[in-house]
Scaffold this active site. Structure first.
Site, short mmCIF file in Angstrom:
data_model
loop_
_atom_site.label_atom_id
_atom_site.label_comp_id
_atom_site.label_asym_id
_atom_site.label_seq_id
_atom_site.Cartn_x
_atom_site.Cartn_y
_atom_site.Cartn_z
N HIS A 153 -16.32 -52.95 -18.67
CA HIS A 153 -15.84 -54.19 -18.07
C HIS A 153 -17.03 -55.03 -17.65
O HIS A 153 -17.98 -54.53 -17.06
CB HIS A 153 -14.98 -53.89 -16.83
CG HIS A 153 -14.46 -55.13 -16.17
ND1 HIS A 153 -13.34 -55.79 -16.63
CD2 HIS A 153 -14.92 -55.84 -15.12
CE1 HIS A 153 -13.14 -56.86 -15.87
NE2 HIS A 153 -14.08 -56.91 -14.95
N ASP A 204 -1.78 -56.89 -8.75
CA ASP A 204 -3.06 -57.59 -8.78
C ASP A 204 -2.88 -58.97 -9.41
O ASP A 204 -3.46 -59.95 -8.94
CB ASP A 204 -4.10 -56.78 -9.58
CG ASP A 204 -5.34 -57.62 -9.82
OD1 ASP A 204 -6.00 -57.98 -8.82
OD2 ASP A 204 -5.62 -57.99 -10.98
N ARG A 252 -4.85 -65.70 -4.64
CA ARG A 252 -6.26 -65.81 -4.18
C ARG A 252 -6.93 -67.02 -4.81
O ARG A 252 -7.73 -67.71 -4.18
CB ARG A 252 -7.03 -64.54 -4.54
CG ARG A 252 -6.64 -63.33 -3.69
CD ARG A 252 -7.20 -62.04 -4.25
NE ARG A 252 -8.63 -62.07 -4.40
CZ ARG A 252 -9.32 -61.40 -5.33
NH1 ARG A 252 -8.70 -60.62 -6.20
NH2 ARG A 252 -10.63 -61.48 -5.39
N SER A 293 -9.30 -55.29 -7.18
CA SER A 293 -8.61 -56.01 -8.25
C SER A 293 -9.07 -55.49 -9.61
O SER A 293 -8.26 -55.10 -10.47
CB SER A 293 -8.92 -57.50 -8.10
OG SER A 293 -8.65 -58.20 -9.29
N LYS A 307 -6.98 -52.44 -12.38
CA LYS A 307 -6.67 -52.65 -13.81
C LYS A 307 -7.40 -51.63 -14.67
O LYS A 307 -6.86 -51.10 -15.64
CB LYS A 307 -7.07 -54.07 -14.23
CG LYS A 307 -6.11 -55.12 -13.67
CD LYS A 307 -6.57 -56.53 -13.96
CE LYS A 307 -7.81 -56.91 -13.20
NZ LYS A 307 -7.94 -58.26 -12.75
#
Ligand code: URA
Length: 431
Positions: free
Chosen positions: A82, A161, A168, A183, A187
């Protein structure tokens, strides 16, 4: 339990229990807790923070709010990576086939982009025919057979999320390390991989502007993942200047092919080799020296490029783009972006370049906007290079013949000075 009391407690800086966080997330998902109450709590979290246990509780509650992917059939070989995002970040397109060629199992769900350029899935879909949605069966079979599948993110992973992130985004509560860490990790954990490598960016094109804040975020995410039994590593890397020479969608696939052919730009190559090394060392239980040698061999021996072709073909994409990468640079209109004065390029602000690429049509301003796959920027000169007045710094391309706004954004992003700037560090830390 009352949400009013939970908000008050957090406002006073007192830690919330698992039961309180679960009550809040469940209540927000089923509508008992309103947006305005959740917004107040998020702001209190931004101002007062959350400790490690609270961050873990929040991650767990968001993770459990939806489906999870079971990759246990791949044993310890499943991997995920990620990146916290940036301009010209095409590392997944490069790292995924490298590690798949080495025997790792890449069962990856990636996002579409909102902002500067498309996300990984948009870049893949820029290859005519590429199918980014697969049945679970087809997804697992492809990963089993060829080691890699990259599909669009299912809305059912960590839906809490998704709902919280949207809130947010409009309540100025994105920039909180525990909120960002939980968050992202909710995931990642829902996606099921055993080994997770994170590329946490810092600099003008990233949402973490300093190395220290990026390091703090990286540590928080590694802690969460480790606590959930995952093998984790995080790199803290530069995003002050764009990554590589290409920004866009097809243009970025072109650069990915260059790197996998061993002909790519040095900084991007170094980052991809480092990410792939960390992944291979975790998943294949190798020391980093051996992992790095295998990664470099996979590139120089053509294994990684072949794996990319196999992958794109398996998902219906036109692999003539990979065999003849110059097709990826075809565009109805092109224009040279030239230097206005002579000197060294001492700054190329990544965020400005991102805005410029969006003005060409490479990104989305709003959900559902159509991306121009041919739009993009290819830099011919980079940070630290000397340019003469009138010399080409970049080629701009787009389906529409309007480059003025993009050019003025690029001039703002660029600094040319008499002195050669110091080399920029690429990797600040490995956690
Ligand atoms: N990306 C995410 O997925 N979540 C955040 O909170 C910030 C960036």
């Amino acid at each position: 339990m009352r949400i009013y009391d939970i908000i008050t407690k957090k406002k006073q800086g007192i830690s919330l229990s698992y039961e309180e966080i679960k009550f809040t997330i469940d209540g927000y998902m089923d509508g008992r807790i309103a947006d305005y109450q959740m917004s107040a709590l998020l702001m209190a979290i931004c101002l007062k923070g959350m400790d490690e246990s609270e961050t873990n509780f929040l991650t767990e509650c968001m993770l459990k709010s939806g489906e999870t992917v079971d990759l246990s059939q791949f044993g310890e070989l499943s991997i995920d990576k990620h990146s916290t995002g940036g301009v010209g970040d095409k590392t997944t397109l490069i790292v995924a086939p490298i590690v798949a060629a080495l025997g790792c199992k890449v069962a990856k769900m990636s996002g579409r982009g909102l902002g500067f350029t498309g996300g990984t899935v948009d870049k893949l879909e820029s290859l005519t025919g590429y199918i980014s949605s697969q049945s679970a069966d087809a997804f697992f079979t492809q990963v089993d057979k060829i080691g890699i599948s990259v599909v669009g993110q299912s809305g059912n992973l960590a839906p809490a999320d998704k709902k919280l992130y949207a809130l947010r985004d409009v309540t100025a509560t994105i920039d909180s390390i525990p909120l960002i860490a939980s968050s992202i990790m909710s995931k990642k954990l829902a996606s099921g991989a055993h080994n997770i490598v994170l590329d946490v960016k810092c600099g003008s094109g990233a949402f973490m502007k300093t190395v220290d804040s990026a390091r703090e975020l990286a540590k928080a995410m590694v802690k969460i993942g480790t606590g959930f039994g995952k093998r984790m590593r995080a790199l803290v890397t530069d995003m002050d200047i764009p990554l590589g020479v290409a920004v866009g969608n097809r243009t970025e696939v072109w650069e990915a092919v260059q790197i996998l052919s061993g002909k790519g730009e040095q900084r991007l190559t170094e980052l991809c080799v480092s990410l792939a090394t960390e992944i291979a060392s975790l998943a294949l239980n190798l020391d980093t020296g051996s992992a790095k040698a295998m990664v470099k061999n996979a590139i120089s021996g053509g294994l990684a490029l072949n794996k990319m072709k196999e992958w794109i073909l398996a998902q219906g994409g036109d692999i003539s783009y990979i065999s003849e990468p110059s097709k990826l640079l075809e565009s109805p209109y092109k224009k040279s972006f030239v230097a206005k004065s002579e000197g060294y390029i001492s700054g190329i602000m990544a965020d400005g370049v991102g805005r410029a690429s969006m003005l060409l049509g490479a990104g989305r301003a709003q959900l559902g906007d159509k991306i121009d796959y041919t739009a993009g920027i290819i830099f011919k000169k980079g940070y630290g290079d000397y340019v003469h007045s009138g010399e080409e710094i970049a080629t701009l391309q787009s389906a529409t013949n309007s480059f003025d706004q993009c050019e003025s954004e690029l001039y703002k992003a660029l600094t040319v000075s008499c002195e050669k700037p110091r080399a920029k560090k690429l990797i600040f830390d490995v956690i």
